[in-house]
Design a protein around this motif. Structure first.
Motif, PDB file in Angstrom:
ATOM      1  N   GLY A 115     -48.802 -47.801  -6.581  1.00  0.00           N
ATOM      2  CA  GLY A 115     -49.369 -46.885  -7.563  1.00  0.00           C
ATOM      3  C   GLY A 115     -50.681 -47.384  -8.133  1.00  0.00           C
ATOM      4  N   THR A 116     -51.507 -46.450  -8.522  1.00  0.00           N
ATOM      5  CA  THR A 116     -52.742 -46.778  -9.233  1.00  0.00           C
ATOM      6  C   THR A 116     -52.542 -46.663 -10.746  1.00  0.00           C
ATOM      7  N   GLN A 117     -51.379 -46.150 -11.138  1.00  0.00           N
ATOM      8  CA  GLN A 117     -50.971 -46.034 -12.540  1.00  0.00           C
ATOM      9  C   GLN A 117     -49.492 -46.419 -12.612  1.00  0.00           C
ATOM     10  N   ASN A 118     -49.002 -46.638 -13.837  1.00  0.00           N
ATOM     11  CA  ASN A 118     -47.578 -46.900 -14.050  1.00  0.00           C
ATOM     12  C   ASN A 118     -47.129 -45.977 -15.168  1.00  0.00           C
ATOM     13  N   ILE A 119     -46.626 -44.818 -14.783  1.00  0.00           N
ATOM     14  CA  ILE A 119     -46.339 -43.726 -15.717  1.00  0.00           C
ATOM     15  C   ILE A 119     -44.838 -43.477 -15.816  1.00  0.00           C
ATOM     16  N   TRP A 120     -44.352 -43.343 -17.042  1.00  0.00           N
ATOM     17  CA  TRP A 120     -42.991 -42.823 -17.248  1.00  0.00           C
ATOM     18  C   TRP A 120     -43.146 -41.354 -17.645  1.00  0.00           C
ATOM     19  N   LEU A 121     -42.505 -40.467 -16.897  1.00  0.00           N
ATOM     20  CA  LEU A 121     -42.641 -39.031 -17.135  1.00  0.00           C
ATOM     21  C   LEU A 121     -41.505 -38.492 -18.003  1.00  0.00           C
ATOM     22  N   VAL A 122     -41.828 -37.527 -18.839  1.00  0.00           N
ATOM     23  CA  VAL A 122     -40.834 -36.751 -19.578  1.00  0.00           C
ATOM     24  C   VAL A 122     -41.126 -35.284 -19.304  1.00  0.00           C
ATOM     25  N   PHE A 123     -40.150 -34.560 -18.737  1.00  0.00           N
ATOM     26  CA  PHE A 123     -40.386 -33.146 -18.424  1.00  0.00           C
ATOM     27  C   PHE A 123     -39.082 -32.352 -18.453  1.00  0.00           C
ATOM     28  N   PRO A 124     -39.190 -31.018 -18.568  1.00  0.00           N
ATOM     29  CA  PRO A 124     -38.009 -30.160 -18.557  1.00  0.00           C
ATOM     30  C   PRO A 124     -37.773 -29.556 -17.175  1.00  0.00           C
ATOM     31  N   LEU A 125     -36.539 -29.195 -16.892  1.00  0.00           N
ATOM     32  CA  LEU A 125     -36.254 -28.419 -15.688  1.00  0.00           C
ATOM     33  C   LEU A 125     -36.493 -26.933 -15.935  1.00  0.00           C
ATOM     34  N   VAL A 126     -36.581 -26.544 -17.199  1.00  0.00           N
ATOM     35  CA  VAL A 126     -36.761 -25.130 -17.535  1.00  0.00           C
ATOM     36  C   VAL A 126     -37.600 -25.019 -18.808  1.00  0.00           C
ATOM     37  N   PHE A 127     -38.340 -23.932 -18.916  1.00  0.00           N
ATOM     38  CA  PHE A 127     -39.257 -23.753 -20.051  1.00  0.00           C
ATOM     39  C   PHE A 127     -38.548 -23.749 -21.397  1.00  0.00           C
ATOM     40  N   CYS A 128     -37.240 -23.461 -21.424  1.00  0.00           N
ATOM     41  CA  CYS A 128     -36.490 -23.455 -22.684  1.00  0.00           C
ATOM     42  C   CYS A 128     -36.521 -24.813 -23.379  1.00  0.00           C
ATOM     43  N   GLU A 129     -36.781 -25.871 -22.604  1.00  0.00           N
ATOM     44  CA  GLU A 129     -36.789 -27.225 -23.163  1.00  0.00           C
ATOM     45  C   GLU A 129     -38.190 -27.716 -23.518  1.00  0.00           C
ATOM     46  N   ASN A 130     -39.194 -26.852 -23.389  1.00  0.00           N
ATOM     47  CA  ASN A 130     -40.563 -27.274 -23.681  1.00  0.00           C
ATOM     48  C   ASN A 130     -40.715 -27.791 -25.111  1.00  0.00           C
ATOM     49  N   ARG A 131     -40.080 -27.108 -26.042  1.00  0.00           N
ATOM     50  CA  ARG A 131     -40.219 -27.515 -27.447  1.00  0.00           C
ATOM     51  C   ARG A 131     -39.651 -28.916 -27.643  1.00  0.00           C
ATOM     52  N   ASN A 132     -38.510 -29.199 -27.048  1.00  0.00           N
ATOM     53  CA  ASN A 132     -37.920 -30.525 -27.209  1.00  0.00           C
ATOM     54  C   ASN A 132     -38.798 -31.610 -26.586  1.00  0.00           C
ATOM     55  N   VAL A 133     -39.427 -31.281 -25.483  1.00  0.00           N
ATOM     56  CA  VAL A 133     -40.368 -32.229 -24.877  1.00  0.00           C
ATOM     57  C   VAL A 133     -41.520 -32.500 -25.830  1.00  0.00           C
ATOM     58  N   GLU A 134     -42.027 -31.445 -26.467  1.00  0.00           N
ATOM     59  CA  GLU A 134     -43.136 -31.612 -27.406  1.00  0.00           C
ATOM     60  C   GLU A 134     -42.714 -32.431 -28.628  1.00  0.00           C
ATOM     61  N   VAL A 135     -41.466 -32.261 -29.087  1.00  0.00           N
ATOM     62  CA  VAL A 135     -40.962 -33.049 -30.221  1.00  0.00           C
ATOM     63  C   VAL A 135     -40.912 -34.529 -29.851  1.00  0.00           C
ATOM     64  N   ILE A 136     -40.419 -34.815 -28.649  1.00  0.00           N
ATOM     65  CA  ILE A 136     -40.357 -36.201 -28.170  1.00  0.00           C
ATOM     66  C   ILE A 136     -41.772 -36.766 -28.018  1.00  0.00           C
ATOM     67  N   GLU A 189     -30.562 -32.406 -32.278  1.00  0.00           N
ATOM     68  CA  GLU A 189     -30.836 -33.729 -32.833  1.00  0.00           C
ATOM     69  C   GLU A 189     -30.275 -34.826 -31.924  1.00  0.00           C
ATOM     70  N   ASP A 190     -29.071 -34.611 -31.415  1.00  0.00           N
ATOM     71  CA  ASP A 190     -28.449 -35.608 -30.541  1.00  0.00           C
ATOM     72  C   ASP A 190     -29.212 -35.720 -29.217  1.00  0.00           C
ATOM     73  N   LEU A 191     -29.631 -34.567 -28.683  1.00  0.00           N
ATOM     74  CA  LEU A 191     -30.374 -34.557 -27.423  1.00  0.00           C
ATOM     75  C   LEU A 191     -31.682 -35.336 -27.558  1.00  0.00           C
ATOM     76  N   VAL A 192     -32.453 -35.009 -28.575  1.00  0.00           N
ATOM     77  CA  VAL A 192     -33.774 -35.622 -28.752  1.00  0.00           C
ATOM     78  C   VAL A 192     -33.641 -37.106 -29.077  1.00  0.00           C
TER      79      VAL A 192
END
Length: 539
Positions: free
Chosen positions: A121-142, A269-272
């Motif tokens: 790799g040229t970078q060392n990235i840890w990704l956080v993403f949703p499988l569905v758009f319904c989880e976009n808000r939780n990704v943004e909170v994280i 709250e538990d998920l995040v």
């Protein structure tokens, strides 16, 4: 006043600067009197053309005259219709490639992150993403929580400006010189960064789109620039966890992946909270990986263009093609994408493939893609954008002939459908749209650890995991938008350097970016674009 042709068979010339009506312009030793003003980047006829006559650039058919065109007359959408050269597998010709001299780079290395599967790799990235758009808000909170804690989110110039305006309002001050103090904070980890992806897919469309999304996201985790991922699922979407896990298995992903399902977990709250704790634990582990030397054969470079102009195909794109040939000759991987912008150059690519089954895969993908566009009431001929046309790319064949130069001249070793991962060294063709972000998204999902991106009009496009090096086709753009341009190939137009020299400069820059010595402008701007290619309808 200058104008040039690109190939001996061309009957069109490109204006390198604004040319006035009645001017006498010399092209290839012949003088032409211009019948009208010719704007720089645009083309004019070098011979009288009758209605139906074919127009040539790069030695390829790029259109037909739809009415008589006098030599010295500008080529426009009013007097020219798109036409692309026909192609036939039975006309496959033997292809001979003259490999460039790479002795200068054979012993060079870049400092990258070595993965257990042999990729670097040229970078060392840890990704956080949703499988569905319904989880976009939780990704943004994280993202907000981790961004502040890890030292990513310090006040930028716009936030400082906003705070200054609020301060002036609240105090009644008119002092525009007041500087609001800002907190600066050192990042917690030296060797790993966390990036966040959101998207609008995962449910509501056809099952094939959900499957493609899962394969794309699995490809992102397999990408050598990625250490692992935290994945959020709602639980009832089309892009099911089992579908995603199947894609990970097919990609043979051997990296840590945290998958959390909100409907199973219960409270948000538990998920995040769980996502933050487990992600932080993995960041501590990923931070232990450090850069080590790797041969240039470990480079996997995606090739892209966006906001193209009439100079793209004669400066930036062929310069990228030179760099691509150098990388291919060194044993690295190169991917040429944007299938709508290969329209008219199919026969050349068929010859470079030199393998009938692989050539059949390429032509099959091209024909199915174009037929889908036609059934939707469009076609490849409608690919050029208003900006392309305004700056001299009148037909799709004209645009494609120049866009294909990004792929250089090396043989084609593989043909990849969307979300297929690059495995073979040398040049591969990757089926993607011409859309800038959809295509760069796909390149990273197929393993690109770097992306070369040419532009003539200017675009800030970047990617969450693969550094994007932005190359301008003209000096004016580089001077007007220096905050997004990394390298100015307009020097080729200015006569200050050659295509070969510019390609060598690009490779040197690639090595520096790959080693973490130079940050691209897109990275500085945190331009992390991600748009999956949705081919189906919403249900």
């Amino acid at each position: 006043m200058k104008a040039i042709t690109i190939h001996p068979d061309d009957n069109l010339a490109v204006a390198l600067n604004n040319l006035p009506k009645d001017a006498s312009v010399s092209v290839n030793g012949n003088n032409y009197t211009l019948q009208e003003n010719i704007t720089l980047k645009h083309k004019f006829a070098l011979e009288d053309l009758a209605a139906g006559d074919e127009l040539y650039m790069y030695g390829l058919v790029v259109g037909t005259a739809n009415r008589p065109i006098q030599k010295g007359t500008a080529i426009t959408t009013e007097n020219v219709t798109h036409k692309a050269a026909a192609y036939d597998l039975d006309r496959m010709e033997e292809y001979v490639w003259v490999r460039p001299d790479v002795s200068k780079w054979e012993n060079k290395t870049f400092n990258g992150y070595h993965r257990t599967d042999g990729q670097v790799g040229t970078q060392n990235i840890w990704l956080v993403f949703p499988l569905v758009f319904c989880e976009n808000r939780n990704v943004e909170v994280i993202k907000k929580a981790l961004g502040k804690a890890l030292g990513y989110d310090t006040d930028n110039q716009y936030e400082r400006l906003a705070k200054q305006l609020v301060n002036q309002y609240e105090t009644g001050s008119t002092d525009t010189e007041t500087v609001v103090a800002t907190e600066t904070k050192k990042e917690v980890f030296d060797n790993v960064k966390v990036r966040f992806i959101t998207h609008q897919g995962g449910c509501g469309g056809i099952r094939q789109d959900a499957e493609a999304l899962c394969r794309l996201l699995a490809g992102y985790i397999k990408n050598p620039n990625v250490a692992g991922a935290t994945v959020l699922s709602l639980g009832c979407q089309n892009a099911e966890v089992s579908l995603f896990q199947k894609a990970l298995k097919l990609q043979q992903v051997d990296k840590p992946v945290i998958i959390l399902d909100q409907q199973q977990t219960g409270k948000e709250e538990d998920l995040v909270s769980t996502a933050i704790r487990e992600t932080f634990d993995q960041l501590v582990k990923a931070n232990q990986l450090t850069r080590k030397p790797a041969p240039l054969s470990k480079l996997n470079v995606g090739l892209e263009c966006g906001g193209s102009d009439g100079f793209s195909g004669i400066s930036a794109n062929p310069s990228v093609g030179q760099a691509a040939d150098l990388i291919a000759a060194l044993g690295g991987k190169v991917m040429l994408a944007e299938f709508p912008e290969l329209c008219g150059v199919e026969q050349e690519l068929i010859n470079r493939i030199g393998n009938k089954p692989l050539a059949e895969k390429f032509t099959g993908l091209m024909r199915r893609y174009e037929q889908t566009a036609i059934e939707a009431g469009s076609g490849f001929d409608m690919n050029p954008s208003p900006g392309n046309i305004k700056d001299g790319l009148i037909t799709d064949a004209m645009k494609s002939a120049g866009a294909a130069r990004k792929g250089g001249f090396s043989p084609v070793h593989d043909v990849l459908d969307y979300t297929e991962y690059a495995q073979k060294g040398g040049l591969s063709l990757l089926c993607t749209p011409g859309n800038d972000v959809e295509s760069t998204t796909a390149l990273a999902g197929s393993g690109a650890n770097m992306i070369l991106f040419t532009t003539g009009l200017g675009t800030p496009t970047g990617n969450p995991v693969a550094p994007v090096i932005k190359i301008s086709s003209n000096t004016q753009l580089s001077e007007r938008m220096p905050d997004i341009i990394d390298l100015n190939a307009g020097q080729v137009i200015d006569g200050k350097t050659s295509i070969e020299q510019m390609g060598e400069q690009m490779l040197d820059l690639i090595i520096k970016v790959a080693s973490g010595e130079v940050e691209t402008k897109a990275m500085t701007l945190e331009q992390y674009d991600f748009i999956p290619w949705k081919r189906g309808v919403s249900l």
